[in-house]
Design a protein around this motif. Sequence first.
Motif, PDB file in Angstrom:
ATOM      1  N   ASN A 285       0.826  -1.205   0.000  1.00  0.00           N
ATOM      2  CA  ASN A 285       0.000   0.000   0.000  1.00  0.00           C
ATOM      3  C   ASN A 285       0.864   1.261   0.000  1.00  0.00           C
ATOM      4  OD1 ASN A 285      -1.608   2.265   1.440  1.00  0.00           O
ATOM      5  ND2 ASN A 285      -3.181   0.803   0.798  1.00  0.00           N
ATOM      6  N   ASP A 286       1.949   1.218   0.772  1.00  0.00           N
ATOM      7  CA  ASP A 286       2.829   2.400   0.849  1.00  0.00           C
ATOM      8  C   ASP A 286       3.320   2.834  -0.527  1.00  0.00           C
ATOM      9  OD1 ASP A 286       2.644   2.694   3.554  1.00  0.00           O
ATOM     10  OD2 ASP A 286       4.509   1.620   4.021  1.00  0.00           O
ATOM     11  N   THR A 287       3.529   1.878  -1.436  1.00  0.00           N
ATOM     12  CA  THR A 287       4.035   2.246  -2.768  1.00  0.00           C
ATOM     13  C   THR A 287       2.991   3.094  -3.509  1.00  0.00           C
ATOM     14  OG1 THR A 287       3.197   0.233  -3.878  1.00  0.00           O
ATOM     15  CG2 THR A 287       5.423   0.120  -2.948  1.00  0.00           C
ATOM     16  N   ALA A 288       1.719   2.728  -3.346  1.00  0.00           N
ATOM     17  CA  ALA A 288       0.648   3.489  -4.011  1.00  0.00           C
ATOM     18  C   ALA A 288       0.418   4.810  -3.277  1.00  0.00           C
ATOM     19  CB  ALA A 288      -0.636   2.667  -4.040  1.00  0.00           C
ATOM     20  N   ALA A 289       0.431   4.760  -1.946  1.00  0.00           N
ATOM     21  CA  ALA A 289       0.207   5.978  -1.153  1.00  0.00           C
ATOM     22  C   ALA A 289       1.288   7.012  -1.478  1.00  0.00           C
ATOM     23  CB  ALA A 289       0.215   5.637   0.336  1.00  0.00           C
ATOM     24  N   GLU A 290       2.522   6.547  -1.578  1.00  0.00           N
ATOM     25  CA  GLU A 290       3.623   7.478  -1.857  1.00  0.00           C
ATOM     26  C   GLU A 290       3.495   8.045  -3.271  1.00  0.00           C
ATOM     27  OE1 GLU A 290       5.450   9.152   0.005  1.00  0.00           O
ATOM     28  OE2 GLU A 290       6.549  10.061  -1.665  1.00  0.00           O
ATOM     29  N   PHE A 291       2.993   7.232  -4.193  1.00  0.00           N
ATOM     30  CA  PHE A 291       2.767   7.747  -5.547  1.00  0.00           C
ATOM     31  C   PHE A 291       1.767   8.913  -5.499  1.00  0.00           C
ATOM     32  CE2 PHE A 291       0.211   8.035  -9.353  1.00  0.00           C
ATOM     33  CZ  PHE A 291       1.182   8.192 -10.329  1.00  0.00           C
ATOM     34  N   VAL A 292       0.664   8.727  -4.769  1.00  0.00           N
ATOM     35  CA  VAL A 292      -0.341   9.800  -4.703  1.00  0.00           C
ATOM     36  C   VAL A 292       0.254  11.031  -4.017  1.00  0.00           C
ATOM     37  CG1 VAL A 292      -2.657  10.448  -3.934  1.00  0.00           C
ATOM     38  CG2 VAL A 292      -2.235   8.115  -4.738  1.00  0.00           C
ATOM     39  N   ARG A 293       1.030  10.806  -2.960  1.00  0.00           N
ATOM     40  CA  ARG A 293       1.645  11.954  -2.277  1.00  0.00           C
ATOM     41  C   ARG A 293       2.600  12.699  -3.224  1.00  0.00           C
ATOM     42  NH1 ARG A 293       1.326   8.481   2.573  1.00  0.00           N
ATOM     43  NH2 ARG A 293       3.297   7.509   1.997  1.00  0.00           N
ATOM     44  N   SER A 294       3.287  11.940  -4.087  1.00  0.00           N
ATOM     45  CA  SER A 294       4.206  12.611  -5.024  1.00  0.00           C
ATOM     46  C   SER A 294       3.410  13.493  -5.999  1.00  0.00           C
ATOM     47  CB  SER A 294       5.057  11.584  -5.785  1.00  0.00           C
ATOM     48  OG  SER A 294       4.278  10.934  -6.784  1.00  0.00           O
ATOM     49  N   LYS A 295       2.215  13.061  -6.330  1.00  0.00           N
ATOM     50  CA  LYS A 295       1.352  13.860  -7.212  1.00  0.00           C
ATOM     51  C   LYS A 295       0.893  15.129  -6.499  1.00  0.00           C
ATOM     52  CE  LYS A 295       1.147  11.540 -11.000  1.00  0.00           C
ATOM     53  NZ  LYS A 295       1.795  12.154 -12.170  1.00  0.00           N
ATOM     54  N   ILE A 296       0.591  14.989  -5.207  1.00  0.00           N
ATOM     55  CA  ILE A 296       0.161  16.176  -4.450  1.00  0.00           C
ATOM     56  C   ILE A 296       1.305  17.202  -4.436  1.00  0.00           C
ATOM     57  CG2 ILE A 296      -0.601  17.019  -2.166  1.00  0.00           C
ATOM     58  CD1 ILE A 296      -1.882  14.208  -1.726  1.00  0.00           C
ATOM     59  N   ARG A 297       2.521  16.698  -4.280  1.00  0.00           N
ATOM     60  CA  ARG A 297       3.677  17.613  -4.269  1.00  0.00           C
ATOM     61  C   ARG A 297       3.842  18.305  -5.625  1.00  0.00           C
ATOM     62  NH1 ARG A 297       5.773  13.379  -0.961  1.00  0.00           N
ATOM     63  NH2 ARG A 297       6.878  12.382  -2.691  1.00  0.00           N
ATOM     64  N   GLU A 298       3.487  17.596  -6.703  1.00  0.00           N
ATOM     65  CA  GLU A 298       3.564  18.221  -8.038  1.00  0.00           C
ATOM     66  C   GLU A 298       2.474  19.280  -8.215  1.00  0.00           C
ATOM     67  OE1 GLU A 298       3.312  15.290 -11.203  1.00  0.00           O
ATOM     68  OE2 GLU A 298       4.982  14.164 -10.345  1.00  0.00           O
ATOM     69  N   LEU A 299       1.291  19.009  -7.633  1.00  0.00           N
ATOM     70  CA  LEU A 299       0.139  19.885  -7.885  1.00  0.00           C
ATOM     71  C   LEU A 299       0.134  21.130  -7.007  1.00  0.00           C
ATOM     72  CD1 LEU A 299      -2.619  17.115  -8.197  1.00  0.00           C
ATOM     73  CD2 LEU A 299      -1.815  18.617 -10.035  1.00  0.00           C
ATOM     74  N   VAL A 300       0.700  21.017  -5.808  1.00  0.00           N
ATOM     75  CA  VAL A 300       0.633  22.137  -4.849  1.00  0.00           C
ATOM     76  C   VAL A 300       1.988  22.841  -4.833  1.00  0.00           C
ATOM     77  CG1 VAL A 300       0.147  22.786  -2.460  1.00  0.00           C
ATOM     78  CG2 VAL A 300      -1.078  20.861  -3.506  1.00  0.00           C
ATOM     79  N   GLU A 301       1.966  24.136  -5.142  1.00  0.00           N
ATOM     80  CA  GLU A 301       3.233  24.862  -5.325  1.00  0.00           C
ATOM     81  C   GLU A 301       4.021  25.025  -4.028  1.00  0.00           C
ATOM     82  OE1 GLU A 301       1.642  28.370  -7.080  1.00  0.00           O
ATOM     83  OE2 GLU A 301       1.112  27.292  -8.924  1.00  0.00           O
ATOM     84  N   ASP A 302       3.324  25.303  -2.922  1.00  0.00           N
ATOM     85  CA  ASP A 302       4.006  25.547  -1.654  1.00  0.00           C
ATOM     86  C   ASP A 302       4.274  24.192  -0.964  1.00  0.00           C
ATOM     87  OD1 ASP A 302       4.635  26.017   0.954  1.00  0.00           O
ATOM     88  OD2 ASP A 302       2.998  27.416   1.356  1.00  0.00           O
ATOM     89  N   PRO A 303       5.563  23.845  -0.795  1.00  0.00           N
ATOM     90  CA  PRO A 303       5.876  22.523  -0.229  1.00  0.00           C
ATOM     91  C   PRO A 303       5.269  22.298   1.164  1.00  0.00           C
ATOM     92  CG  PRO A 303       7.862  23.590  -1.089  1.00  0.00           C
ATOM     93  CD  PRO A 303       6.766  24.607  -1.153  1.00  0.00           C
ATOM     94  N   ALA A 304       5.173  23.352   1.959  1.00  0.00           N
ATOM     95  CA  ALA A 304       4.613  23.192   3.311  1.00  0.00           C
ATOM     96  C   ALA A 304       3.126  22.829   3.215  1.00  0.00           C
ATOM     97  CB  ALA A 304       4.799  24.475   4.114  1.00  0.00           C
ATOM     98  N   LYS A 305       2.417  23.485   2.297  1.00  0.00           N
ATOM     99  CA  LYS A 305       0.982  23.173   2.094  1.00  0.00           C
ATOM    100  C   LYS A 305       0.833  21.756   1.543  1.00  0.00           C
ATOM    101  CE  LYS A 305      -1.137  27.585   1.039  1.00  0.00           C
ATOM    102  NZ  LYS A 305      -1.644  28.376  -0.060  1.00  0.00           N
TER     103      LYS A 305
END
Length: 524
Positions: A285-305
């Motif tokens: 599951n972590d492999t898929a969860a981390e993939f989605v988190r990597s997408k969130i990092r691509e979509l949201v400009e501010d790293p803290a957000k």
Amino acid sequence: MFDAIIVGAGLSGLYALHRLRGLGLRVKVFEAGDGVGGTWHWNRYPGARCDVESVDYSYSFSPELEQEWIWTERYPGQPEILAYLDHVADRFDLRRDIQLGTRVRAARFEGRWHVTTEAGEQASARYLVMATGCLSVPKPVEVDGLASFGGEWYHTGRWPHEGVDFTGRRVGVVGTGSSGIQSIPIIAEQAGHLTVFQRTPNFSLPAFNRPLAPETLRAVKAAYGERRRLARETHSGIPAEPAVQSAHEVDPDERRARYQAGWERGSLVGILGAYTDLLIDRAANDTAAEFVRSKIRELVEDPAKADLLSPRDHPFGTKRPCLDSGYFETFNRDDVTLVDVRADPIAQITPKGLRTAAGAEYELDTLVFATGFDAMTGALTAVDLRGADGRSLRRTWEAGPRAYLGLAVAGFPNLFTVTGPGSPSVLSNMVVSIEQHVDWIADCLAFLDGRTIEATAEAQQAWTAHVAEVGAATLYPTADSWYMGANVPGKPRVFMPYAGGVALYRQLCEEVAAKDYEGFTITR
Ligand code: FAD
Ligand code: NAP
């Protein structure tokens, strides 16, 4: 005097009325709302939309209906689904047996079911079908001070029919489940300023919603039977090829390519359905969860957000993921503020807005609570249901729901629950589960021919243990989700739905029926 009373006129109640009427029974439906449609009648918040494709989130019982109805979007919005259900009510002449604006307060079994409405009206029937919905009782606002609030406030699950104009307003949204995630981008477009109060970030995937091209719809309609068959044979009720490999069997590059393809599909099962073990093995599951988190990092400009919006407290899929349209991108707007109310909880609603425990003040004109529902059991225990010898369902379920097949409860003769706890229901495309339950109930009533049926305590015990065992073999119980009752203060922590999948579950229900309703006692 009726043969059957159905409570609720959503997808379940409408189809149950059609099927039971087809058996020649005298049927009455009581519905609390002032229209049919259930979920799609009540949840009119901006952005309310289906997370299953329209051509799959629709009845299959009538080939004519299937062919006639023209869906205009891949993922239909609330108005289109409600229009569809209104059409169904008219097309099958259902309205004459539906009494709207009538909430059932109590029902007791004394050889027949005696039903009392909130207005004190009485009716009785041999059988009682609770089609009251899994997500139909909004949670009350859990923060003090709401009565003092000087602005307007709304719950997404009780949205006003006339809509809400947010233009120029300072709006606060509490909650980032599916309802929050769908409404936030649209409210942000209208509001003067939007503040999102997030306690727990959620996994969300882009829906890639689009108009449904006529040729696509034609192709679906030409092979509808096959598509429906495939849906029934899946785990989730969403037609898709089953996964055949473990996430551990492939190398990271191949896995990422597979997740990327799933992401681009814009579907609940695009990523979750990629490998066999994503919902049973934490490392997979972590492999898929981390993939989605990597997408969130691509979509949201501010790293803290981006970090704050990235779920880490629960495995991907152990809460129903959301399909969104521009959710994460909304936090790139400078008129949208994200507030972490896990770190600093909401303490008080004030005349001017919200105050947190650490004393931060947010001035707001409008508050939107996207805070969810007392799911699966809430609508059933809201009714004072009394079975044989006056036994109370509320009391019987104090330590958590116990039911046979999620369809019946020992001690409550002639009572049926549609998509009740212990059935796949909320883990699935609900329409597939609803049709299966209603068909099973209708076939059972035909078999009974007026006799009385009751689940045995032994069969119920065995099924409840099976539901718990199957649930425990998955990652679901590790999340503080509404599947677990964890969202309602004081609710027992029990994994309520059946995680065995719609195909296996259907087979088990059919076997019970084929054995003359094994696990039930039938009496004259
Ligand atoms: P409901 O639609 O909830 O209808 C139950 C009805 O019973 C309600 O109208 C209620 O007023 C009535 N009722 C309850 N108690 C009483 C009483 N005591 N007396 C009289 N009437 C009563 N599922 C999916 O598979 N895909 C989706 O995309 C999806 N989107 C959803 C979006 C939202 C916002 C919500 C809240 C749920 C969503 N669901 C989705 C789940 C959805 O609830 C089901 O898909 C489906 O609509 C349930 O139909 P139902 O008839 O069983 O229950
Ligand atoms: P939900 O998933 O229960 O989300 C409620 C949100 O409110 C969560 O973020 C929760 O935070 C927050 N919350 C609740 N109480 C709070 C409090 N006292 N203080 C601060 N935050 C609080 O409810 P939902 O979004 O209405 O969705 C319910 C289900 O309905 C979905 O899972 C889905 O099955 C269905 N649905 C589907 C769609 C769709 O896409 N078609 C749309 C809407 C709903 P915590 O997580 O910390 O509790």
